[in-house]
Scaffold this active site. Structure first.
Site, PDB file in Angstrom:
ATOM      1  N   VAL A   9      29.856  36.395  31.212  1.00  0.00           N
ATOM      2  CA  VAL A   9      29.151  36.016  32.432  1.00  0.00           C
ATOM      3  C   VAL A   9      29.627  34.628  32.808  1.00  0.00           C
ATOM      4  O   VAL A   9      29.578  33.699  31.988  1.00  0.00           O
ATOM      5  CB  VAL A   9      27.622  36.013  32.223  1.00  0.00           C
ATOM      6  CG1 VAL A   9      26.919  35.514  33.474  1.00  0.00           C
ATOM      7  CG2 VAL A   9      27.137  37.412  31.854  1.00  0.00           C
ATOM      8  N   THR A 195      30.538  27.095  35.706  1.00  0.00           N
ATOM      9  CA  THR A 195      31.699  27.971  35.657  1.00  0.00           C
ATOM     10  C   THR A 195      32.728  27.472  34.644  1.00  0.00           C
ATOM     11  O   THR A 195      32.803  26.271  34.344  1.00  0.00           O
ATOM     12  CB  THR A 195      32.343  28.083  37.063  1.00  0.00           C
ATOM     13  OG1 THR A 195      33.345  29.097  37.039  1.00  0.00           O
ATOM     14  CG2 THR A 195      32.963  26.766  37.491  1.00  0.00           C
ATOM     15  N   SER A 196      33.505  28.407  34.099  1.00  0.00           N
ATOM     16  CA  SER A 196      34.582  28.120  33.135  1.00  0.00           C
ATOM     17  C   SER A 196      34.070  27.466  31.854  1.00  0.00           C
ATOM     18  O   SER A 196      34.812  26.760  31.177  1.00  0.00           O
ATOM     19  CB  SER A 196      35.669  27.230  33.773  1.00  0.00           C
ATOM     20  OG  SER A 196      36.219  27.874  34.916  1.00  0.00           O
ATOM     21  N   ARG A 197      32.802  27.682  31.558  1.00  0.00           N
ATOM     22  CA  ARG A 197      32.176  27.134  30.341  1.00  0.00           C
ATOM     23  C   ARG A 197      32.126  25.601  30.332  1.00  0.00           C
ATOM     24  O   ARG A 197      31.978  24.989  29.275  1.00  0.00           O
ATOM     25  CB  ARG A 197      32.892  27.647  29.084  1.00  0.00           C
ATOM     26  CG  ARG A 197      32.821  29.161  28.889  1.00  0.00           C
ATOM     27  CD  ARG A 197      31.370  29.603  28.689  1.00  0.00           C
ATOM     28  NE  ARG A 197      31.242  30.996  28.304  1.00  0.00           N
ATOM     29  CZ  ARG A 197      30.932  31.987  29.142  1.00  0.00           C
ATOM     30  NH1 ARG A 197      30.756  31.725  30.442  1.00  0.00           N
ATOM     31  NH2 ARG A 197      30.804  33.221  28.715  1.00  0.00           N
ATOM     32  N   LEU A 198      32.244  24.973  31.482  1.00  0.00           N
ATOM     33  CA  LEU A 198      32.141  23.511  31.564  1.00  0.00           C
ATOM     34  C   LEU A 198      30.684  23.131  31.853  1.00  0.00           C
ATOM     35  O   LEU A 198      30.357  22.504  32.859  1.00  0.00           O
ATOM     36  CB  LEU A 198      33.079  22.969  32.640  1.00  0.00           C
ATOM     37  CG  LEU A 198      34.565  23.246  32.392  1.00  0.00           C
ATOM     38  CD1 LEU A 198      35.403  22.741  33.553  1.00  0.00           C
ATOM     39  CD2 LEU A 198      35.012  22.578  31.083  1.00  0.00           C
TER      40      LEU A 198
END
Length: 226
Positions: A9, A195-198
């Site tokens: 996700v 987003t992008s695990r940041l």
């Protein structure tokens, strides 16, 4: 079953920046808790559900419990005082709490020390519980082995005969082995998925051994990498 590694996700509904953070951990928690409630049960089914982690001589143990109060002192939960969680707190009062509000892509992580709440607070809360829950507190020897679910049902039936539902809060007394714990925090982290695990991680850290959650001067604020 499916490969769990293939399920992803991508978060990104919001961004948490320092300028938007409330001045105290209590105010920030109350803000996010209210927003989790406002999101509705379909999005966040139980906003007051939290994972409590304890440690005893056998190691770490975690389970989901319900938050029953929060104020300047800390976070409150209630339980059987003979349960595994209570025994763990007796072994080592250092605990952690995690509120996983995944429907709104948020978490709150708390680290602190647990202490038993005053008996009068326990009795006041116990009297507010539904009749069935008060009977259940007597019926269950929490964490102890049991041969079958029917054993608990039979015990509860016997207790209902002993203490019929009269509609009075005094019809079922507070068990002597039942009580509450207050978790006094020394760290409260607010995690916002991005987003992008940041992800955003803003952390209130007590400047002493522990602070009042509503006193800004008792805390410093920092950002951690995801």
């Amino acid at each position: 079953m499916e490969d769990p590694a293939g399920r992803r996700v991508d978060y990104g509904q919001r961004h948490l920046v320092e300028a938007d953070l409330a001045p105290t951990p209590l105010a920030q928690f109350e803000r996010w808790y209210s927003e989790a409630v406002a999101a509705g049960a379909a999005v966040v089914p139980e906003p007051n559900a939290m994972t409590l982690s304890t440690v005893d001589a056998e190691g770490v143990s975690a389970r989901t419990v319900l938050l029953k109060g929060v104020d300047a002192r800390g976070f409150v939960l209630y339980t059987n005082l003979r349960s595994r969680k209570a025994r763990g707190i007796g072994h080592d009062p250092r605990v952690s709490l995690v509120f996983g509000w995944f429907g709104v892509q948020r978490q709150v992580c708390v680290r602190g020390r647990a202490q038993e709440v005053p008996r009068e607070e326990t009795e006041t809360y116990f009297a507010s519980r539904p009749y069935g829950s008060r009977i259940g507190a007597w019926a269950s020897e929490q964490s102890a082995p049991v041969d079958a679910a029917t054993t608990l049902d039979e015990r509860a039936a016997q207790l209902r005969e002993r203490w019929p539902d009269t509609g009075s809060v005094a019809d079922v007394p507070t068990p002597p082995h039942w009580g509450g714990f207050l978790v006094r925090a020394h760290e409260v982290e607010f995690w916002q998925g991005r987003t992008s695990r940041l992800h955003d991680r803003l952390v209130f850290t007590a400047t002493g051994t522990g602070g009042d959650l509503d006193v800004a001067g008792d805390w410093s604020v920092g950002r951690r990498q995801p």
